[in-house]
Every structure is written in C-alpha cells, then in structure tokens.
Design an enzyme around this catalytic site. Structure first.
Site, PDB file in Angstrom:
ATOM      1  CB  CYS A 106      89.078   9.207 -24.071  1.00 55.19           C
ATOM      2  SG  CYS A 106      87.673   9.385 -25.155  1.00 55.19           S
ATOM      3  CG  ASP A 107      93.036   8.533 -24.758  1.00 55.70           C
ATOM      4  OD1 ASP A 107      92.539   7.813 -23.879  1.00 55.70           O
ATOM      5  OD2 ASP A 107      92.995   8.243 -25.972  1.00 55.70           O
ATOM      6  CB  CYS A 144      89.023  10.131 -27.724  1.00 58.64           C
ATOM      7  SG  CYS A 144      87.712  10.621 -26.580  1.00 58.64           S
TER       8      CYS A 144
HETATM    9  P1  FAD Z   1      80.971   1.327 -30.175  1.00 59.97           P
HETATM   10  O1  FAD Z   1      81.773   1.309 -28.942  1.00 59.97           O
HETATM   11  O2  FAD Z   1      81.556   1.945 -31.390  1.00 59.97           O
HETATM   12  O3  FAD Z   1      80.547  -0.170 -30.466  1.00 59.97           O
HETATM   13  C1  FAD Z   1      79.830  -0.530 -31.589  1.00 59.97           C
HETATM   14  C2  FAD Z   1      80.039  -1.996 -31.843  1.00 59.97           C
HETATM   15  O4  FAD Z   1      79.158  -2.419 -32.877  1.00 59.97           O
HETATM   16  C3  FAD Z   1      81.463  -2.341 -32.328  1.00 59.97           C
HETATM   17  O5  FAD Z   1      81.957  -3.431 -31.634  1.00 59.97           O
HETATM   18  C4  FAD Z   1      81.274  -2.679 -33.786  1.00 59.97           C
HETATM   19  O6  FAD Z   1      82.197  -3.641 -34.230  1.00 59.97           O
HETATM   20  C5  FAD Z   1      79.853  -3.273 -33.761  1.00 59.97           C
HETATM   21  N1  FAD Z   1      79.244  -3.239 -35.078  1.00 59.97           N
HETATM   22  C6  FAD Z   1      79.376  -2.287 -36.046  1.00 59.97           C
HETATM   23  N2  FAD Z   1      78.690  -2.635 -37.138  1.00 59.97           N
HETATM   24  C7  FAD Z   1      78.104  -3.832 -36.860  1.00 59.97           C
HETATM   25  C8  FAD Z   1      77.272  -4.717 -37.586  1.00 59.97           C
HETATM   26  N3  FAD Z   1      76.899  -4.432 -38.852  1.00 59.97           N
HETATM   27  N4  FAD Z   1      76.877  -5.872 -37.002  1.00 59.97           N
HETATM   28  C9  FAD Z   1      77.229  -6.175 -35.734  1.00 59.97           C
HETATM   29  N5  FAD Z   1      78.028  -5.371 -34.988  1.00 59.97           N
HETATM   30  C10 FAD Z   1      78.452  -4.217 -35.546  1.00 59.97           C
HETATM   31  N6  FAD Z   1      84.683   7.211 -23.952  1.00 59.97           N
HETATM   32  C11 FAD Z   1      84.684   7.423 -22.609  1.00 59.97           C
HETATM   33  O7  FAD Z   1      83.634   7.693 -22.030  1.00 59.97           O
HETATM   34  N7  FAD Z   1      85.841   7.295 -21.873  1.00 59.97           N
HETATM   35  C12 FAD Z   1      87.022   6.958 -22.431  1.00 59.97           C
HETATM   36  O8  FAD Z   1      88.054   6.883 -21.760  1.00 59.97           O
HETATM   37  C13 FAD Z   1      87.044   6.725 -23.839  1.00 59.97           C
HETATM   38  N8  FAD Z   1      88.193   6.385 -24.474  1.00 59.97           N
HETATM   39  C14 FAD Z   1      88.201   6.177 -25.828  1.00 59.97           C
HETATM   40  C15 FAD Z   1      89.390   5.838 -26.442  1.00 59.97           C
HETATM   41  C16 FAD Z   1      89.427   5.608 -27.809  1.00 59.97           C
HETATM   42  C17 FAD Z   1      90.725   5.231 -28.461  1.00 59.97           C
HETATM   43  C18 FAD Z   1      88.228   5.727 -28.575  1.00 59.97           C
HETATM   44  C19 FAD Z   1      88.252   5.462 -30.060  1.00 59.97           C
HETATM   45  C20 FAD Z   1      87.033   6.080 -27.961  1.00 59.97           C
HETATM   46  C21 FAD Z   1      87.013   6.315 -26.585  1.00 59.97           C
HETATM   47  N9  FAD Z   1      85.835   6.691 -25.930  1.00 59.97           N
HETATM   48  C22 FAD Z   1      85.836   6.870 -24.577  1.00 59.97           C
HETATM   49  C23 FAD Z   1      84.579   6.848 -26.666  1.00 59.97           C
HETATM   50  C24 FAD Z   1      83.736   5.579 -26.461  1.00 59.97           C
HETATM   51  O9  FAD Z   1      84.530   4.463 -26.735  1.00 59.97           O
HETATM   52  C25 FAD Z   1      82.533   5.604 -27.381  1.00 59.97           C
HETATM   53  O10 FAD Z   1      81.781   6.781 -27.148  1.00 59.97           O
HETATM   54  C26 FAD Z   1      81.627   4.391 -27.106  1.00 59.97           C
HETATM   55  O11 FAD Z   1      82.360   3.207 -27.202  1.00 59.97           O
HETATM   56  C27 FAD Z   1      80.481   4.347 -28.085  1.00 59.97           C
HETATM   57  O12 FAD Z   1      79.718   3.245 -27.769  1.00 59.97           O
HETATM   58  P2  FAD Z   1      78.700   2.574 -28.791  1.00 59.97           P
HETATM   59  O13 FAD Z   1      78.080   1.464 -28.051  1.00 59.97           O
HETATM   60  O14 FAD Z   1      77.831   3.613 -29.375  1.00 59.97           O
HETATM   61  O15 FAD Z   1      79.565   2.067 -30.000  1.00 59.97           O
END
Ligand code: FAD
Ligand code: NDP
Length: 311
Positions: A138-139, A135
C-alpha cells in the site's frame, strides 16, 4: 426479521451492501463503533493516500470509504452504527446482538476485516503513517521511501514479500528478525537470501523508532549480546502478522489455525449454510481493498442465490 445482515463496513462490507441493495435484498449493515479499534469504514480510514484502487488516481483512504458508505446508503442499505457483540448461527433465522438489541436474519455476510499487529514502540504513535506502515504494497511506493534504507520487522512469508516489494524503491532493505531463523517457507527464505538488496538481521529486537516528523532511525538490541545500536533507516514496516476480527463469532463458524474464516474455494460460503464471509476476515494472502471489494461482491451474489432458493 431481516432478510440479510452485513457485519462490518470496510470495502468488502460496502461492496456487498451495494450489490445486495441493488438486488432488492434490503440489507441491514452493522458498521461497528470502533470495533477492533478501527473506525467505521475499516482499515483504509487509518491511511493517507490510496493510489491503487481502480478509478481513483489519487484519493485519501477516509475519502474513499466515505464514498463507499454514501453509495451503500444511496442504493438503499440501512446502516446501524453499532458493533455486533455476538451471534447465534446454530439455526435459522440467525440471531445477531448489537447495541443491546437482538436482530434476526435469513442470511448473514461477515466482513469484519483484520487488524495488522503493531509493536507500539516508543516513537511509534507520533510517526505512524509518517514513515511507519504495516502494508508495504500500500505505502511502499510513496515518494518519501524512495532510495532510502528501510527496515521490515518480521521473519514470515509476509515479511519476505514486503521486503522483496520494497527493494523496487529502497536503496536497501533490512529484515529485522527476532530469532535466529526465518519462519517463512523455504522458497520465500531463498527469495530473501538471494536478493542482493535484502540484508537479514537475525536475533534483532526493535526498541524505539527515532525521528520527529519522519523516521530517521531504529534503535535495536542484539538478543544474544544485549548490545544496543541505532540503524539509520528512513522507514519502518511491520510484517508481524494480522489478527482477523472473528472473536465475536465464539467458534460458531469454522476458522483456520490462525482464526481466519474458512470459505469454500471459489465462493464465499462458510461451513454454515446462509452465512458468507468476505474480505480480509477470510483472506490472509492478498489483503487489498480491491480484493476485499471483489469478495464482497461475490458474497452478495452468493447470498442472493441462497435467499432466492428459500422462497
Ligand atoms: P476492513 O477494512 O478491516 O473493515 C472491517 C470493518 O468491520 C472495520 O471497520 C471494523 O471496525 C468492522 N468490524 C469489525 N468487527 C465488527 C463487529 N463485530 N461488528 C461490526 N463491525 C465490525 N489496501 C489497498 O488496496 N490499497 C491501499 O493503499 C491500502 N492501504 C492500507 C493502509 C493501511 C495502514 C492498512 C492497515 C491497510 C491498507 N490496505 C490497503 C489494506 C486494506 O485496507 C484492506 O485490505 C481492506 O480494508 C480490507 O477490507 P475489509 O472490508 O475486509 O475489512
Ligand atoms: P507469521 O505469523 O507467519 O509470521 C510473523 C513473523 O513476525 C514471524 O517471523 C514472527 O517471529 C514475527 N513476529 C511476530 N511478533 C513479533 C514481534 N512482536 N516482534 C518481532 N517479530 C515478531 O505471519 P505472516 O503475516 O508472515 O503470515 C501469515 C500467514 O499467511 C502464514 O500462514 C503465511 O504462510 C501466509 N502468507 C503466505 C504468503 C505466500 O505464500 N506468498 C504471503 C504472506 C502470507 P517468530 O517466527 O519468532 O514467531
């Protein structure tokens, strides 16, 4: 019988939970148990500093997610540490199976996120988040990427976007493309080609990341000649696509051609009435914590509206 079940525990799930709990919807959240290889709390648990989440000048990803979880609980969300294995959305109440148990709910918010694809090259495990990232937004601004030559693997729109973003900080950005063409749209291709700081390396296959405490090089192979060389790069970014975590839905919600959940524009409504989707599982463009939180809020408000009409 539950009123509202939230599946997933990233910024989208927790924001939905906070809003839903405060609206007295008594939500039940399944936070997952290493679902899709990610800890409860989601993708931010896999990173170090988060510098672009409003309200925090400096916070680590895991600490931010701990705070969100604590706030969900404080507002009254019940959290179950299980992964949802399957659902039945063919009629209401919807059925959800997790930890070998069946649950039922009037409404559902799916916020299971997406997982950035990684290459798992030799050297990657040791250097992940120490110079390797998936990302750039992000980084990319982190001090150790400044004024260095950086490599971006991929030839799609994301790769061009990441490479362009990185030119703000890097001395040069090398786009590592495995074929002899970019997959990116024409306009994005032109953007990459017109940027003097971007060099596109076609027919190039990454083989190994070099470095001990930080990235110092990338071993590559020319796909046409098989000649192996080493690029002196100070950072490596993957932009080779994401996999939305939608497998457990088994086709019961309408997905797009890349398996993201389709939502009605301007809302979080899916094609099944009473099922809402928020965060990265329905967004392949923005993919940020704050945009996920934003759609999590929308999903809770949409669910509240739906549930109040049922009464
Ligand atoms: P996610 O964060 O992907 O969370 C989804 C959750 O649902 C996970 O814990 C997963 O295990 C769980 N899940 C999946 N399937 C199931 C299931 N069947 N049953 C129950 N639970 C389940 N964004 C920023 O704004 N700033 C940053 O600095 C930043 N840094 C990042 C660094 C990295 C390395 C990465 C990979 C991403 C980064 N991002 C950053 C992007 C950000 O993390 C994502 O956009 C955000 O986390 C997405 O949120 P979400 O709630 O949609 O899903
Ligand atoms: P894409 O699937 O479009 O592109 C992935 C790229 O990574 C391709 O060039 C692919 O190569 C390459 N790749 C995949 N696996 C490997 C591997 N193992 N080794 C080396 N290279 C690899 O993903 P994106 O994330 O770029 O885009 C996803 C969707 O989001 C697209 O629909 C895109 O248009 C959209 N998007 C739009 C944006 C915008 O409009 N501004 C911004 C970002 C995304 P190959 O071509 O050979 O398969």
């Amino acid at each position: 019988m539950e009123n509202l079940i939230i599946i997933g525990s990233g910024p989208a799930g927790h924001t939905a939970a906070i809003y839903a709990a405060r609206a007295r919807l008594n939500p039940l959240m399944f936070e997952g148990m290493f679902a899709a290889g990610v800890a409860a709390g989601g993708q931010l648990t896999t990173t170090t500093d988060v510098e672009n989440y409003p309200g925090y000048l400096e916070i680590s990803g895991p600490a931010l997610m701990d705070k969100m979880r604590a706030q969900s609980l404080h507002c009254g969300t019940r959290i179950v540490t299980e992964t949802v294995e399957k659902v039945n959305l063919s009629q209401r109440p919807f059925k959800v199976w997790a930890g070998g148990q069946e649950y039922q709910a009037n409404a559902l918010i799916v916020s299971t996120g997406a997982t950035a694809k990684r290459m798992h090259l030799p050297g990657e495990e040791n250097l992940w988040q120490k110079g390797i990232s998936a990302c750039a937004v992000c980084d990319g601004a982190l001090p150790f990427f400044r004024n260095k030559v950086l490599a971006v693997v991929g030839g799609g729109d994301s790769a061009v976007e990441e490479a362009t973003f990185l030119t703000k900080f890097a001395s040069k950005v090398l786009m590592i493309v495995r074929r002899d063409v970019l997959r990116a749209s024409k306009v994005m291709q032109e953007r990459a080609k017109n940027n003097l700081k971007i060099e596109i390396m076609f027919n190039t296959i990454p083989l190994e990341v070099l470095g001990d405490k930080s990235v110092t090089g990338l071993k590559i192979k020319n796909a046409l000649t098989n000649v192996e060389t080493t690029l002196d790069v100070g950072g490596l970014f993957y932009a080779i696509g994401h996999l939305p975590n939608t497998g457990f839905l088994e086709g019961q919600l309408e997905l797009d051609e890349t398996c993201y959940i389709k939502t009605k524009p301007g809302s979080t409504k899916t094609n099944v009435e009473g099922v809402f989707a928020a965060g990265d599982v329905q967004d392949k463009i923005y993919r940020q914590a704050v945009t996920s939180a934003g759609t999590g809020c929308m999903a809770a408000l949409d669910a509240e509206h739906f549930l109040s009409a049922l009464k």
